[in-house]
Design a protein around this motif. Structure first.
Motif, PDB file in Angstrom:
ATOM      1  N   GLU A  62     -31.553  -0.916  12.746  1.00 18.67           N
ATOM      2  CA  GLU A  62     -31.972  -1.815  11.699  1.00 18.67           C
ATOM      3  C   GLU A  62     -31.705  -2.917  11.368  1.00 18.67           C
ATOM      4  O   GLU A  62     -30.353  -3.024  11.454  1.00 18.67           O
ATOM      5  N   PRO A  63     -32.290  -3.804  11.076  1.00 16.54           N
ATOM      6  CA  PRO A  63     -31.661  -5.308  10.735  1.00 16.54           C
ATOM      7  C   PRO A  63     -30.468  -5.265   9.577  1.00 16.54           C
ATOM      8  O   PRO A  63     -30.784  -4.493   8.673  1.00 16.54           O
ATOM      9  N   GLY A  64     -29.295  -5.601   9.758  1.00 15.49           N
ATOM     10  CA  GLY A  64     -28.216  -5.701   8.658  1.00 15.49           C
ATOM     11  C   GLY A  64     -27.468  -4.690   8.816  1.00 15.49           C
ATOM     12  O   GLY A  64     -26.250  -4.453   8.059  1.00 15.49           O
ATOM     13  N   THR A  65     -27.857  -3.525   9.696  1.00 13.16           N
ATOM     14  CA  THR A  65     -26.887  -2.238   9.409  1.00 13.16           C
ATOM     15  C   THR A  65     -25.414  -2.449  10.203  1.00 13.16           C
ATOM     16  O   THR A  65     -24.358  -2.164   9.576  1.00 13.16           O
ATOM     17  N   ASP A  66     -25.687  -3.297  11.193  1.00 13.62           N
ATOM     18  CA  ASP A  66     -24.327  -3.554  12.077  1.00 13.62           C
ATOM     19  C   ASP A  66     -23.505  -4.739  11.477  1.00 13.62           C
ATOM     20  O   ASP A  66     -22.383  -4.268  11.044  1.00 13.62           O
ATOM     21  N   SER A  67     -23.968  -5.430  10.660  1.00 12.44           N
ATOM     22  CA  SER A  67     -23.449  -6.561   9.725  1.00 12.44           C
ATOM     23  C   SER A  67     -22.631  -5.847   8.425  1.00 12.44           C
ATOM     24  O   SER A  67     -21.416  -6.159   8.236  1.00 12.44           O
ATOM     25  N   ALA A  68     -23.477  -4.826   7.926  1.00 13.33           N
ATOM     26  CA  ALA A  68     -22.736  -4.053   6.974  1.00 13.33           C
ATOM     27  C   ALA A  68     -21.572  -3.231   7.460  1.00 13.33           C
ATOM     28  O   ALA A  68     -20.404  -3.175   6.673  1.00 13.33           O
ATOM     29  N   THR A  69     -21.743  -2.972   8.272  1.00  3.80           N
ATOM     30  CA  THR A  69     -20.730  -1.754   9.038  1.00  3.80           C
ATOM     31  C   THR A  69     -19.420  -2.714   9.366  1.00  3.80           C
ATOM     32  O   THR A  69     -18.344  -2.428   9.145  1.00  3.80           O
ATOM     33  N   LEU A  70     -19.439  -4.046   9.894  1.00  2.00           N
ATOM     34  CA  LEU A  70     -18.513  -4.636  10.167  1.00  2.00           C
ATOM     35  C   LEU A  70     -17.833  -5.331   8.846  1.00  2.00           C
ATOM     36  O   LEU A  70     -16.590  -5.249   8.856  1.00  2.00           O
ATOM     37  N   LEU A  72     -17.840  -3.719   6.111  1.00  2.00           N
ATOM     38  CA  LEU A  72     -17.117  -2.658   5.338  1.00  2.00           C
ATOM     39  C   LEU A  72     -15.918  -2.269   6.206  1.00  2.00           C
ATOM     40  O   LEU A  72     -14.806  -1.893   5.423  1.00  2.00           O
ATOM     41  N   LEU A  73     -15.821  -1.883   7.381  1.00  2.00           N
ATOM     42  CA  LEU A  73     -14.763  -2.051   8.326  1.00  2.00           C
ATOM     43  C   LEU A  73     -13.301  -3.046   7.816  1.00  2.00           C
ATOM     44  O   LEU A  73     -12.391  -2.933   7.507  1.00  2.00           O
ATOM     45  N   SER A  74     -13.887  -4.209   7.989  1.00  2.00           N
ATOM     46  CA  SER A  74     -13.211  -5.301   7.644  1.00  2.00           C
ATOM     47  C   SER A  74     -12.509  -5.355   6.285  1.00  2.00           C
ATOM     48  O   SER A  74     -11.214  -5.616   5.976  1.00  2.00           O
ATOM     49  N   GLY A  78      -8.599  -4.785   4.909  1.00  2.00           N
ATOM     50  CA  GLY A  78      -7.926  -5.901   3.899  1.00  2.00           C
ATOM     51  C   GLY A  78      -7.507  -5.346   2.711  1.00  2.00           C
ATOM     52  O   GLY A  78      -6.470  -5.513   2.315  1.00  2.00           O
ATOM     53  N   ALA A  79      -8.212  -4.167   2.088  1.00  2.00           N
ATOM     54  CA  ALA A  79      -7.873  -3.578   0.926  1.00  2.00           C
ATOM     55  C   ALA A  79      -6.481  -2.814   1.338  1.00  2.00           C
ATOM     56  O   ALA A  79      -5.628  -2.495   0.412  1.00  2.00           O
ATOM     57  N   ALA A  80      -6.281  -2.243   2.610  1.00  2.88           N
ATOM     58  CA  ALA A  80      -5.319  -1.486   3.085  1.00  2.88           C
ATOM     59  C   ALA A  80      -4.166  -2.306   3.148  1.00  2.88           C
ATOM     60  O   ALA A  80      -2.998  -2.142   2.453  1.00  2.88           O
ATOM     61  N   ALA A  81      -4.177  -3.680   3.343  1.00  4.30           N
ATOM     62  CA  ALA A  81      -3.213  -4.696   3.485  1.00  4.30           C
ATOM     63  C   ALA A  81      -2.492  -5.031   1.946  1.00  4.30           C
ATOM     64  O   ALA A  81      -1.344  -5.313   1.716  1.00  4.30           O
ATOM     65  N   ILE A  82      -3.511  -5.292   0.943  1.00  5.86           N
ATOM     66  CA  ILE A  82      -3.333  -5.474  -0.128  1.00  5.86           C
ATOM     67  C   ILE A  82      -2.365  -4.307  -0.801  1.00  5.86           C
ATOM     68  O   ILE A  82      -1.319  -4.580  -1.575  1.00  5.86           O
ATOM     69  N   LEU A  83      -2.939  -3.098  -0.718  1.00  7.24           N
ATOM     70  CA  LEU A  83      -2.234  -2.046  -1.035  1.00  7.24           C
ATOM     71  C   LEU A  83      -0.758  -1.874  -0.444  1.00  7.24           C
ATOM     72  O   LEU A  83       0.137  -1.313  -1.185  1.00  7.24           O
ATOM     73  N   ILE A  84      -0.602  -1.966   0.674  1.00 14.11           N
ATOM     74  CA  ILE A  84       0.816  -2.176   1.206  1.00 14.11           C
ATOM     75  C   ILE A  84       1.752  -3.024   0.949  1.00 14.11           C
ATOM     76  O   ILE A  84       2.645  -2.926   0.907  1.00 14.11           O
ATOM     77  N   HIS A  85       1.173  -4.293   0.702  1.00 19.72           N
ATOM     78  CA  HIS A  85       2.067  -5.391   0.348  1.00 19.72           C
ATOM     79  C   HIS A  85       2.996  -5.162  -0.651  1.00 19.72           C
ATOM     80  O   HIS A  85       2.613  -4.711  -1.660  1.00 19.72           O
ATOM     81  N   GLY A  86       4.106  -5.491  -0.445  1.00 23.85           N
ATOM     82  CA  GLY A  86       5.496  -5.312  -1.295  1.00 23.85           C
ATOM     83  C   GLY A  86       5.831  -4.008  -1.421  1.00 23.85           C
ATOM     84  O   GLY A  86       6.855  -3.832  -2.263  1.00 23.85           O
ATOM     85  N   SER A  87       5.353  -2.961  -0.863  1.00 23.96           N
ATOM     86  CA  SER A  87       5.934  -1.585  -0.946  1.00 23.96           C
ATOM     87  C   SER A  87       6.887  -1.465   0.274  1.00 23.96           C
ATOM     88  O   SER A  87       7.393  -2.486   0.884  1.00 23.96           O
TER      89      SER A  87
END
Length: 118
Positions: A62-70, A72-74, A78-87
């Motif tokens: 369905e239109p938009g499904t692949d873009s949303a998955t990409l 969310l994955l990215s 990115g959130a993991a990088a922010i959480l790990i930064h400075g630890s």
């Protein structure tokens, strides 16, 4: 039956995840302003790549499904990088996160993405 991807498509799908994985590694390991500089370089790479070919996703779902998955994955990486930064684990977890990000995005894009010439 799907056609074999061209060399240009393979190079595109290799460059984008490599740049994003490298950006996340820099964000985790270094202090400011280097994460900002790495992020700007990543955006510049995407802009330059956009001039050479336009990336679209296959119409198998369905239109938009692949873009949303990409997205969310990215965002998850990115959130993991922010959480790990400075630890205390940033020295080894940053490069590992960059490598995992590169591999996951490359295989996802190589499977789902395609290049259209203007």
């Amino acid at each position: 039956m799907t056609a074999k991807p061209s060399k240009k498509a393979k190079n595109y799908w290799m460059a984008v995840p490599a740049a994003y994985g490298g950006t996340l590694t820099v964000v985790v390991i270094t202090e400011w302003p280097w994460p900002l500089i790495a992020g700007a370089a990543f955006v510049l790479l995407l802009i330059l790549q956009r001039f050479h070919g336009r990336a679209e996703h296959k119409d198998r779902v369905e239109p938009g499904t692949d873009s949303a998955t990409l997205g969310l994955l990215s965002s998850t990486f990115g959130a993991a990088a922010i959480l790990i930064h400075g630890s205390v684990i940033a020295a080894w977890a940053g490069p590992l996160l960059g490598l995992i990000t590169f591999a996951a995005l490359y295989f996802w894009l190589a499977r789902r993405g395609r290049i259209h010439q203007h």
